[in-house]
Design a protein around this motif. Structure first.
Motif, PDB file in Angstrom:
ATOM      1  N   LYS A   1       9.711 -28.449   0.607  1.00  0.00           N
ATOM      2  CA  LYS A   1       8.529 -28.229   1.664  1.00  0.00           C
ATOM      3  C   LYS A   1       7.409 -26.872   0.724  1.00  0.00           C
ATOM      4  O   LYS A   1       6.376 -27.549   1.596  1.00  0.00           O
ATOM      5  CB  LYS A   1       8.957 -28.174   2.848  1.00  0.00           C
ATOM      6  CG  LYS A   1       7.989 -28.919   4.227  1.00  0.00           C
ATOM      7  CD  LYS A   1       9.435 -28.747   5.357  1.00  0.00           C
ATOM      8  CE  LYS A   1       8.905 -29.998   6.273  1.00  0.00           C
ATOM      9  NZ  LYS A   1       9.301 -29.825   7.375  1.00  0.00           N
ATOM     10  N   GLU A   2       8.088 -26.372   0.675  1.00  0.00           N
ATOM     11  CA  GLU A   2       6.500 -25.395  -0.248  1.00  0.00           C
ATOM     12  C   GLU A   2       6.429 -25.779  -1.221  1.00  0.00           C
ATOM     13  O   GLU A   2       5.163 -25.275  -1.402  1.00  0.00           O
ATOM     14  CB  GLU A   2       7.619 -23.604  -0.533  1.00  0.00           C
ATOM     15  CG  GLU A   2       8.799 -23.205   0.816  1.00  0.00           C
ATOM     16  CD  GLU A   2       9.511 -24.057   1.621  1.00  0.00           C
ATOM     17  OE1 GLU A   2      10.420 -24.335   1.197  1.00  0.00           O
ATOM     18  OE2 GLU A   2       9.832 -23.668   2.512  1.00  0.00           O
TER      19      GLU A   2
ATOM     20  N   ASP B   1       4.184 -28.062  -0.326  1.00  0.00           N
ATOM     21  CA  ASP B   1       2.456 -27.165   0.497  1.00  0.00           C
ATOM     22  C   ASP B   1       2.237 -26.618  -0.189  1.00  0.00           C
ATOM     23  O   ASP B   1       0.708 -26.619  -1.263  1.00  0.00           O
ATOM     24  CB  ASP B   1       3.321 -25.638   1.347  1.00  0.00           C
ATOM     25  CG  ASP B   1       4.010 -26.502   2.514  1.00  0.00           C
ATOM     26  OD1 ASP B   1       3.502 -27.507   2.847  1.00  0.00           O
ATOM     27  OD2 ASP B   1       4.175 -25.574   3.366  1.00  0.00           O
TER      28      ASP B   1
ATOM     29  N   VAL C   1      -0.477 -29.727  -2.499  1.00  0.00           N
ATOM     30  CA  VAL C   1      -1.397 -29.605  -1.652  1.00  0.00           C
ATOM     31  C   VAL C   1      -2.335 -28.820  -1.342  1.00  0.00           C
ATOM     32  O   VAL C   1      -3.547 -29.257  -1.659  1.00  0.00           O
ATOM     33  CB  VAL C   1      -0.702 -29.902  -0.124  1.00  0.00           C
ATOM     34  CG1 VAL C   1      -2.367 -30.367  -0.027  1.00  0.00           C
ATOM     35  CG2 VAL C   1       0.228 -30.892   0.060  1.00  0.00           C
ATOM     36  N   SER C   2      -2.063 -27.291  -1.413  1.00  0.00           N
ATOM     37  CA  SER C   2      -3.365 -25.701  -1.901  1.00  0.00           C
ATOM     38  C   SER C   2      -4.032 -26.635  -2.970  1.00  0.00           C
ATOM     39  O   SER C   2      -5.467 -26.445  -2.981  1.00  0.00           O
ATOM     40  CB  SER C   2      -2.154 -25.122  -1.879  1.00  0.00           C
ATOM     41  OG  SER C   2      -1.855 -24.405  -0.638  1.00  0.00           O
TER      42      SER C   2
ATOM     43  N   TRP D   1       7.261 -36.042   4.423  1.00  0.00           N
ATOM     44  CA  TRP D   1       6.750 -35.263   4.859  1.00  0.00           C
ATOM     45  C   TRP D   1       4.865 -34.935   4.419  1.00  0.00           C
ATOM     46  O   TRP D   1       4.315 -34.113   4.784  1.00  0.00           O
ATOM     47  CB  TRP D   1       7.554 -33.510   3.906  1.00  0.00           C
ATOM     48  CG  TRP D   1       8.602 -33.624   3.850  1.00  0.00           C
ATOM     49  CD1 TRP D   1       9.083 -33.504   5.059  1.00  0.00           C
ATOM     50  CD2 TRP D   1       9.534 -32.131   3.135  1.00  0.00           C
ATOM     51  NE1 TRP D   1      10.691 -33.116   5.657  1.00  0.00           N
ATOM     52  CE2 TRP D   1      10.576 -32.534   4.021  1.00  0.00           C
ATOM     53  CE3 TRP D   1       9.952 -31.888   1.999  1.00  0.00           C
ATOM     54  CZ2 TRP D   1      11.648 -31.874   3.164  1.00  0.00           C
ATOM     55  CZ3 TRP D   1      10.542 -31.100   1.138  1.00  0.00           C
ATOM     56  CH2 TRP D   1      12.063 -31.794   2.137  1.00  0.00           C
TER      57      TRP D   1
ATOM     58  N   HIS E   1       1.672 -34.182   6.449  1.00  0.00           N
ATOM     59  CA  HIS E   1       0.678 -32.897   6.472  1.00  0.00           C
ATOM     60  C   HIS E   1       0.010 -33.022   6.974  1.00  0.00           C
ATOM     61  O   HIS E   1      -1.023 -33.857   6.595  1.00  0.00           O
ATOM     62  CB  HIS E   1       1.200 -33.023   4.640  1.00  0.00           C
ATOM     63  CG  HIS E   1       1.191 -31.434   4.119  1.00  0.00           C
ATOM     64  ND1 HIS E   1      -0.219 -30.867   4.435  1.00  0.00           N
ATOM     65  CD2 HIS E   1       1.757 -30.708   3.093  1.00  0.00           C
ATOM     66  CE1 HIS E   1       0.140 -29.744   3.866  1.00  0.00           C
ATOM     67  NE2 HIS E   1       1.713 -29.843   3.396  1.00  0.00           N
TER      68      HIS E   1
ATOM     69  N   GLY F   1      -2.685 -31.073   5.362  1.00  0.00           N
ATOM     70  CA  GLY F   1      -3.782 -31.090   4.093  1.00  0.00           C
ATOM     71  C   GLY F   1      -4.428 -32.157   4.068  1.00  0.00           C
ATOM     72  O   GLY F   1      -5.123 -32.005   2.743  1.00  0.00           O
TER      73      GLY F   1
END
Ligand code: NAD
Length: 471
Positions: free
Chosen positions: A38-39, A42, A45-46, A205, A209, A211
């Motif tokens: 999941k990280e 993230d 997406v970042s 996920w 999300h 984002g």
């Protein structure tokens, strides 16, 4: 540990976990697929959100040129990608080369499209302009039948319109997509296109999300409904390209010998693993036997085997799940009185092989007719009343494509207009093009891909309304 890695912010990243990707021709492991945490999603997406700050502002010309560079990068690596695709998907090398040719052609053409500003009003009262702006980070979720071409269908229009992307391929065919994204990253700024792989949970996920601004999803109706549900919390835009169970209707004036090759092509391309393949054929009783004979004559007879062998004409089905489903539908049809006209005998393993099979004397209410086979099976259904055949064609929850076959194209076009489908072909089934909108009605999807209408789905409208009289 895998030779393949996630592609995040232009870099290849290892993961703590991986799983083996199976070659459907041999049932051996091709390589390990990284499983993103999941990280790591993230982080992808970042990276995309950060790249968006710049990419959304670069000139239209630069973004158009990027599409051409993507097309060229794919073409330069076509042989390598084709071999990898065949190993994990099963299709013969020629089929993989065709897919890569399509990916390059779509990328190039999408570069030539644009969505210019529209002047809605310009008079003494106001100047009103409609512009199209990108959405932000687009999440792309792809299936396993044409993994590379469909990824390009998603990614290139998103990038063309100023969005950035996190792409997630199917767990059955992740390797060629990871490699393609690595190659394409050589011609794009870091973070514009990221790729994460893992199990189906990763797709969920993405849809949840905060984002991600939009999901472009190609896959089954069942998963499409879940995608729409879990996108609702953050009010994501969704484009859903889902399954179909396309009907072909033969009219009584058709010449069976001349239409049989086109029907076979429409039904069996890519081993029948095509969303808009011809999956049910309705034939009038007056020419039923003749049509069955001509279909058998036109059916492919080339070698079935490992797609890496250049003389292979038919590869295996792409994965065990699909193989078991197709074999189940075939066995059910046989048990319920279906008459096998050709194929029908599934060889012993290894490999997920099912021969091209045409089955007569089947009807609505049987699984082989009512369910999307997504394999090399063609059920042929007899009808006596055209209105009834049209009602049967329209009688399912899906409506992706459909076709009508006749010696009189005017008459056929009138019947085609009565089909509840996103595309209705006449005397052909399946051709698509990058300038022609494509999508489904009913449960086959929401929105379209391709052409200006497809491009617009990656944008939002802003109206700038300038008062003149108040100044
Ligand atoms: P699928 O729905 O099983 O999987 C598609 C993708 O969704 C995969 O990447 C999968 O990992 C992901 N996924 C699974 N569960 C998810 C969830 N809960 N949330 C988010 N993502 C999730 O479909 P498939 O078996 O890979 O593909 C075959 C289907 O796709 C067929 O029905 C076919 O008709 C359809 N298809 C449609 C088109 C079209 O353009 N309309 C094109 C190709 C294939």
């Amino acid at each position: 540990m895998s030779d393949f890695g996630l592609i995040i912010n232009g870099k290849k990243l290892a993961t703590a976990e991986s799983f083996g990707v199976i070659n459907p021709a041999t049932e051996e492991i091709v390589a390990q697929c990284p499983v993103a945490s999941k990280e790591q999603l993230d982080a992808a997406v970042s990276a995309a959100a950060n790249a968006y700050k710049t990419w959304s502002k670069v000139s239209d010309e630069e973004r158009a040129a990027a599409c051409g560079k993507i097309a060229a990068a794919i073409s330069d690596h076509a042989d390598e990608l084709a071999r990898l695709l065949t190993q994990e998907q099963g299709k013969p090398l020629d089929g993989s080369r065709f897919e890569l040719g399509g990916a390059g052609a779509w990328a190039g053409y999408t570069g030539s499209l644009s969505l210019p500003d529209k002047v809605i009003q310009d008079d003494e009262n106001a100047r009103i302009i409609q512009t199209r702006k990108p959405l932000g980070v687009v999440g792309s979720i792809t299936p396993w039948n044409f993994p590379l071409m469909i990824a390009i269908w998603h990614v290139v229009p998103a990038i063309r319109t100023g969005n950035t992307v996190v792409l997630k391929p199917s767990p059955f065919t992740p390797l060629s997509t990871l490699r393609m994204v690595e190659i394409v990253n050589e011609v794009l700024p870091p973070g514009v296109l990221n790729c994460v792989t893992g199990t189906n949970e990763l797709g969920q996920w993405m849809t949840e999300h905060e984002g991600i601004a939009k999901i472009i999803f190609t896959g089954s109706v069942q998963t499409g409904k879940k995608v729409m549900g879990s996108s609702a919390n953050s009010l994501k835009r969704v484009t859903l390209e889902l399954g179909g169970n396309d009907a072909g209707i033969v009219l009584d004036d058709a010449d069976p010998a001349s239409i049989a090759p086109g029907i076979i092509q429409g039904a069996f391309m890519n081993n029948g693993q095509v969303c808009a393949a011809l999956k049910r054929l309705y034939v009038p009783a007056s020419i039923y036997d003749k049509m069955c004979d001509e279909l058998v004559k036109a059916a492919p007879t080339g070698k079935m085997g490992n797609g890496l062998d250049e003389d292979t004409a038919q590869g295996p089905l792409a994965n065990k799940m699909q193989y078991e489903k197709v074999v189940g539908l075939l066995e059910d049809a046989k048990a319920r009185g279906g008459r096998v006209l050709c194929g029908g005998e599934v060889p012993d393993g290894p490999g997920y092989f099912v021969p091209f099979t045409i089955i007569a004397d089947v009807s609505g209410g049987m699984r082989i007719v009512d369910e999307e086979q997504f394999g090399p099976l063609l059920p042929v259904i007899k009808y006596t009343d055209l209105d009834d055949a049209i009602a049967q064609a329209n009688g399912l929850e899906v409506g992706l494509g459909g076709s009508v076959w006749s010696s009189d194209t005017g008459k056929a076009s009138a019947v085609a207009a009565r089909l509840e489908s996103g595309t209705a072909w006449v005397n052909q089934h399946g051709p698509i093009a990058p300038n022609v909108p494509f999508g489904g009605v009913k449960c086959s999807g929401i929105g379209v891909e391709f052409g200006e209408e497809g491009l617009a789905e990656y944008t939002t409208i802003q109206v700038v309304n300038v008062a003149k009289s108040a100044a």
